[in-house]
Scaffold this motif. Sequence first.
Motif, PDB file in Angstrom:
ATOM      1  N   GLN A 174       0.830  -1.210   0.000  1.00  0.00           N
ATOM      2  CA  GLN A 174       0.000   0.000   0.000  1.00  0.00           C
ATOM      3  C   GLN A 174       0.866   1.263   0.000  1.00  0.00           C
ATOM      4  O   GLN A 174       0.583   2.214  -0.731  1.00  0.00           O
ATOM      5  CB  GLN A 174      -0.942   0.005   1.206  1.00  0.00           C
ATOM      6  CG  GLN A 174      -1.899   1.168   1.241  1.00  0.00           C
ATOM      7  CD  GLN A 174      -2.961   1.092   0.169  1.00  0.00           C
ATOM      8  OE1 GLN A 174      -3.395   0.009  -0.209  1.00  0.00           O
ATOM      9  NE2 GLN A 174      -3.372   2.238  -0.332  1.00  0.00           N
ATOM     10  N   VAL A 175       1.913   1.263   0.806  1.00  0.00           N
ATOM     11  CA  VAL A 175       2.824   2.419   0.861  1.00  0.00           C
ATOM     12  C   VAL A 175       3.442   2.656  -0.521  1.00  0.00           C
ATOM     13  O   VAL A 175       3.487   3.793  -1.012  1.00  0.00           O
ATOM     14  CB  VAL A 175       3.915   2.215   1.930  1.00  0.00           C
ATOM     15  CG1 VAL A 175       5.020   3.259   1.808  1.00  0.00           C
ATOM     16  CG2 VAL A 175       3.311   2.247   3.328  1.00  0.00           C
ATOM     17  N   ILE A 176       3.900   1.592  -1.163  1.00  0.00           N
ATOM     18  CA  ILE A 176       4.531   1.726  -2.474  1.00  0.00           C
ATOM     19  C   ILE A 176       3.516   2.186  -3.516  1.00  0.00           C
ATOM     20  O   ILE A 176       3.806   3.092  -4.313  1.00  0.00           O
ATOM     21  CB  ILE A 176       5.200   0.403  -2.896  1.00  0.00           C
ATOM     22  CG1 ILE A 176       6.420   0.127  -2.006  1.00  0.00           C
ATOM     23  CG2 ILE A 176       5.618   0.441  -4.369  1.00  0.00           C
ATOM     24  CD1 ILE A 176       7.016  -1.247  -2.173  1.00  0.00           C
ATOM     25  N   GLU A 177       2.339   1.597  -3.514  1.00  0.00           N
ATOM     26  CA  GLU A 177       1.325   1.987  -4.503  1.00  0.00           C
ATOM     27  C   GLU A 177       0.936   3.453  -4.371  1.00  0.00           C
ATOM     28  O   GLU A 177       0.809   4.161  -5.370  1.00  0.00           O
ATOM     29  CB  GLU A 177       0.093   1.084  -4.385  1.00  0.00           C
ATOM     30  CG  GLU A 177       0.341  -0.311  -4.924  1.00  0.00           C
ATOM     31  CD  GLU A 177      -0.807  -1.279  -4.687  1.00  0.00           C
ATOM     32  OE1 GLU A 177      -1.720  -0.955  -3.879  1.00  0.00           O
ATOM     33  OE2 GLU A 177      -0.791  -2.359  -5.297  1.00  0.00           O
ATOM     34  N   GLU A 178       0.757   3.924  -3.144  1.00  0.00           N
ATOM     35  CA  GLU A 178       0.429   5.341  -2.944  1.00  0.00           C
ATOM     36  C   GLU A 178       1.589   6.234  -3.372  1.00  0.00           C
ATOM     37  O   GLU A 178       1.383   7.303  -3.956  1.00  0.00           O
ATOM     38  CB  GLU A 178       0.046   5.601  -1.487  1.00  0.00           C
ATOM     39  CG  GLU A 178      -1.321   5.088  -1.133  1.00  0.00           C
ATOM     40  CD  GLU A 178      -1.796   5.502   0.250  1.00  0.00           C
ATOM     41  OE1 GLU A 178      -1.208   6.434   0.849  1.00  0.00           O
ATOM     42  OE2 GLU A 178      -2.766   4.895   0.739  1.00  0.00           O
ATOM     43  N   SER A 179       2.810   5.800  -3.099  1.00  0.00           N
ATOM     44  CA  SER A 179       3.983   6.577  -3.486  1.00  0.00           C
ATOM     45  C   SER A 179       4.116   6.665  -4.996  1.00  0.00           C
ATOM     46  O   SER A 179       4.502   7.704  -5.537  1.00  0.00           O
ATOM     47  CB  SER A 179       5.252   5.960  -2.894  1.00  0.00           C
ATOM     48  OG  SER A 179       5.255   6.091  -1.506  1.00  0.00           O
ATOM     49  N   ILE A 180       3.793   5.587  -5.679  1.00  0.00           N
ATOM     50  CA  ILE A 180       3.870   5.588  -7.147  1.00  0.00           C
ATOM     51  C   ILE A 180       2.801   6.516  -7.723  1.00  0.00           C
ATOM     52  O   ILE A 180       3.062   7.243  -8.688  1.00  0.00           O
ATOM     53  CB  ILE A 180       3.763   4.150  -7.696  1.00  0.00           C
ATOM     54  CG1 ILE A 180       5.066   3.390  -7.375  1.00  0.00           C
ATOM     55  CG2 ILE A 180       3.489   4.150  -9.194  1.00  0.00           C
ATOM     56  CD1 ILE A 180       5.023   1.901  -7.677  1.00  0.00           C
ATOM     57  N   GLU A 181       1.627   6.523  -7.135  1.00  0.00           N
ATOM     58  CA  GLU A 181       0.587   7.462  -7.593  1.00  0.00           C
ATOM     59  C   GLU A 181       1.047   8.911  -7.392  1.00  0.00           C
ATOM     60  O   GLU A 181       0.855   9.755  -8.269  1.00  0.00           O
ATOM     61  CB  GLU A 181      -0.742   7.208  -6.880  1.00  0.00           C
ATOM     62  CG  GLU A 181      -1.452   5.965  -7.356  1.00  0.00           C
ATOM     63  CD  GLU A 181      -1.688   5.949  -8.859  1.00  0.00           C
ATOM     64  OE1 GLU A 181      -2.160   6.956  -9.421  1.00  0.00           O
ATOM     65  OE2 GLU A 181      -1.382   4.909  -9.477  1.00  0.00           O
TER      66      GLU A 181
END
Length: 192
Positions: free
Chosen positions: A49-56
Motif C-alpha cells: 500500500q505504501v509503495i502503490e500510494e507513493s507511485i501514484e
Amino acid sequence: MQERIIQCAVQEVETRGVRFTMSDLARRAGVSTKTLYAYFPSKEALITQVIEESIEDLRVSEDQILHNPHMDLVEKMKQLLALVPNSFARTDLRVWYELKRYYPQQWKLIEECNKQEWEHVRLILEQGLKEGIFRPIQLPILIQMYTGGIDQLIDQQIAGNHHMTIREALDAMIDILLGGVLAPAARGEGDK
C-alpha cells in the motif's frame, strides 16, 4: 486511521528501514497490533500500500514537472530522472537493498514503475532536440543505463562505504548522465 498507519509506516521506513516490526509500527501509531492488523492483514500488504500510494504521488509529480512553465527543459529532465516513490526518497540505499531482497513482490511494483515511467522523459527529449538543447540519443540505451545504474547502486550499496540516500545517489548519477565526465574545456566549450 488507515492513512495515519501509512504515515507512521513511512516514518518507520525512514528510521529503521523495512525491517521494522508491526509491533514497532503499532507503538509509533499509538494503536494495538490487533487494530493494525484490522487495517492491514500483513506487513507485506502494508508495504504494498505504501509503495502503490507513493507511485501514484510520483505520477502526479511527473505531470506537474512536465507542465511547469517556470522550469526549463534541462531542469525538467533532471527532476523527472530524480523522481522516486516519495515514501522512500529520503532512505539510504541499504533500505532499497532490503526491500529488493526481503520483499520481492513489492519490489516488482518499483521495477515496473521504473520501466514504464519514460513517456515524460521522451517528450522532454523530443522538445529539447527541436530546440537544440539535447543531442540525439538512443532512448532505450538511456533507459538501460539509468535502470541498470539504479540496480547496481542498490545491489552494491556503493560498497557500503557511503550512506547515501537514493535521492543523493540519483542526483550524482543524473549529473554524470546529463553532463558526462569531460570538463567543458575538454569538450571544446571553453568557459560555457
